[in-house]
Design an enzyme around this catalytic site. Structure first.
Site, mmCIF file in Angstrom:
data_model
loop_
_atom_site.group_PDB
_atom_site.id
_atom_site.type_symbol
_atom_site.label_atom_id
_atom_site.label_comp_id
_atom_site.label_asym_id
_atom_site.label_seq_id
_atom_site.Cartn_x
_atom_site.Cartn_y
_atom_site.Cartn_z
ATOM 1 N N GLN A 103 0.854 -1.203 0.000
ATOM 2 C CA GLN A 103 0.000 0.000 0.000
ATOM 3 C C GLN A 103 0.880 1.240 0.000
ATOM 4 O O GLN A 103 0.380 2.351 -0.102
ATOM 5 C CB GLN A 103 -0.877 0.012 1.265
ATOM 6 C CG GLN A 103 -1.864 -1.140 1.330
ATOM 7 C CD GLN A 103 -2.454 -1.278 2.733
ATOM 8 O OE1 GLN A 103 -3.429 -0.625 3.068
ATOM 9 N NE2 GLN A 103 -1.860 -2.124 3.549
ATOM 10 N N ASN A 104 2.180 1.043 0.140
ATOM 11 C CA ASN A 104 3.083 2.193 0.279
ATOM 12 C C ASN A 104 3.401 2.822 -1.064
ATOM 13 O O ASN A 104 3.482 2.142 -2.080
ATOM 14 C CB ASN A 104 4.384 1.757 0.974
ATOM 15 C CG ASN A 104 4.115 1.220 2.366
ATOM 16 O OD1 ASN A 104 3.015 1.397 2.889
ATOM 17 N ND2 ASN A 104 5.081 0.556 2.959
ATOM 18 N N ASP A 106 6.159 4.871 -1.195
ATOM 19 C CA ASP A 106 7.490 5.455 -0.966
ATOM 20 C C ASP A 106 8.610 4.891 -1.836
ATOM 21 O O ASP A 106 9.698 5.464 -1.899
ATOM 22 C CB ASP A 106 7.862 5.356 0.526
ATOM 23 C CG ASP A 106 7.854 3.922 1.070
ATOM 24 O OD1 ASP A 106 8.096 2.968 0.298
ATOM 25 O OD2 ASP A 106 7.614 3.758 2.284
ATOM 26 N N HIS A 121 -1.501 1.707 -4.207
ATOM 27 C CA HIS A 121 -1.876 3.118 -4.058
ATOM 28 C C HIS A 121 -0.987 4.061 -4.858
ATOM 29 O O HIS A 121 -1.002 5.268 -4.610
ATOM 30 C CB HIS A 121 -1.867 3.501 -2.569
ATOM 31 C CG HIS A 121 -2.908 2.771 -1.765
ATOM 32 N ND1 HIS A 121 -2.863 2.639 -0.398
ATOM 33 C CD2 HIS A 121 -4.038 2.119 -2.162
ATOM 34 C CE1 HIS A 121 -3.919 1.941 0.016
ATOM 35 N NE2 HIS A 121 -4.642 1.611 -1.030
ATOM 36 N N SER A 192 -2.496 -1.282 9.316
ATOM 37 C CA SER A 192 -3.579 -1.236 10.302
ATOM 38 C C SER A 192 -4.782 -2.039 9.806
ATOM 39 O O SER A 192 -5.730 -2.252 10.551
ATOM 40 C CB SER A 192 -3.980 0.211 10.583
ATOM 41 O OG SER A 192 -4.310 0.867 9.374
ATOM 42 N N ASN A 216 3.034 -7.029 13.408
ATOM 43 C CA ASN A 216 2.605 -5.670 13.752
ATOM 44 C C ASN A 216 2.769 -5.483 15.266
ATOM 45 O O ASN A 216 2.338 -6.350 16.027
ATOM 46 C CB ASN A 216 1.128 -5.473 13.350
ATOM 47 C CG ASN A 216 0.722 -4.018 13.298
ATOM 48 O OD1 ASN A 216 1.019 -3.235 14.195
ATOM 49 N ND2 ASN A 216 0.040 -3.645 12.228
ATOM 50 N N PRO A 217 3.362 -4.399 15.714
ATOM 51 C CA PRO A 217 3.498 -4.189 17.171
ATOM 52 C C PRO A 217 2.145 -4.082 17.868
ATOM 53 O O PRO A 217 2.050 -4.314 19.072
ATOM 54 C CB PRO A 217 4.252 -2.864 17.289
ATOM 55 C CG PRO A 217 4.827 -2.586 15.948
ATOM 56 C CD PRO A 217 3.977 -3.308 14.941
#
Ligand code: OAD
Length: 253
Positions: A103-104, A106, A121, A192, A216-217
């Site tokens: 989804q990044n 960057d 995305h 998330s 995931n934390p």
């Protein structure tokens, strides 16, 4: 099962998997220093998404929207991939079939060496002509012109990213669902799991019988559907997983 046993089981499963599909979100880049969207320091806490990441915002004030993207490009451009990105890049060659869906926007997976990245995305380093829809790549920091214009027709360029209220590219989405519903294992890292349609990909994998592994934390809405959910940072856990997996694969040779 304690965490150590779970870790061993996950390595066992991965070591015999033929198709591994990974879905990543902003959390995988968190250890590179790129802010996530939600959470305490999240980007959407500081900025109103509807003022900046929507088609209407762009039509009303393209300069403001581009200034925000220029600022984000400045932050992202100075960051390096972390060990989590590195492991996923190396895994392209480790499994018979491997798919990386992100989804990044960057580009850090590509900077780490991943060759086949499915970007749900879009990508912050790409610009799209609003008239002709042509896409070009641009890595200038800062941008030379804000807002930038198409070198071919002079129309406005927009960031080649998906904004709120916009649909994802149909073929990219179709491919992602196919790779999710046909995998043995789906690894879901640093998301998330609340933004659709990306959040449905692991659910479609689970429905089709794949094992779901989450890193995931914090717990997410996906946690209840996951076979294994590690409360850990991906830049720390993925290298451990990789080392253990390679040991197991070596033993089998
Ligand atoms: P979020 O910001 O919603 O979630 C990031 C997740 O990463 C959270 O669940 C964190 O707990 C987790 N996380 C934080 N640090 C981590 C670490 N070191 N290792 C692993 N996980 C960590 O980001 P996304 O789920 O990616 O869309 O958000 C999805 C979409 O919402 C984005 O692509 C963006 C946004 O609106 C668009 O802009 C279209």
């Amino acid at each position: 099962m304690d965490a150590h046993q779970e870790f061993k089981s996950v390595c066992d499963i991965l070591s015999v998997s033929r198709q591994v599909t990974v879905l990543t979100g902003a959390g995988i880049s968190a250890e590179s220093g790129i802010p996530t969207f939600r959470g305490k320091e999240g980007l959407w806490k500081k900025y109103r998404a509807e003022e900046l990441a929507t088609p209407t915002a762009f039509i009303e004030d393209p300069k403001l929207v581009w200034e925000w993207y220029d600022w984000r490009r400045g932050i992202i451009g100075a960051k390096k991939p972390n060990p989590g990105h590195d492991v996923l890049a190396a895994w392209e060659g480790l499994f018979p079939h491997f798919a990386l869906i992100t989804q990044n926007i960057d580009g850090l997976h590509q900077n780490a060496g991943s060759k086949n990245v499915i970007e749900l995305h879009g990508n912050i380093w790409k610009q799209r002509c609003i008239e002709e829809q042509t896409i070009n790549e641009n890595h200038d920091i800062p941008l030379r012109e804000i807002p930038p214009h198409c070198p071919l027709c002079g129309a406005l360029l927009r960031p080649h990213v998906v904004w709120f209220g916009e649909s994802l590219d149909g073929s990219v989405l179709q491919r992602s669902f196919l790779l999710s519903s046909n995998c043995d294992v789906m690894l879901v890292v640093g998301t998330s799991a609340v933004v659709q349609p990306a959040a449905s990909l692991p659910l479609s994998a689970a429905e089709a019988g794949a094992k779901i592994i989450e890193i995931n934390p914090d717990p997410t809405p996906l946690t209840a559907h996951a076979d294994f959910s590690f409360r850990a940072k991906s830049g720390e856990l993925l290298p451990f997983l990789d080392a253990e997996l390679r040991k197991q694969l070596q033993k089998r040779e």
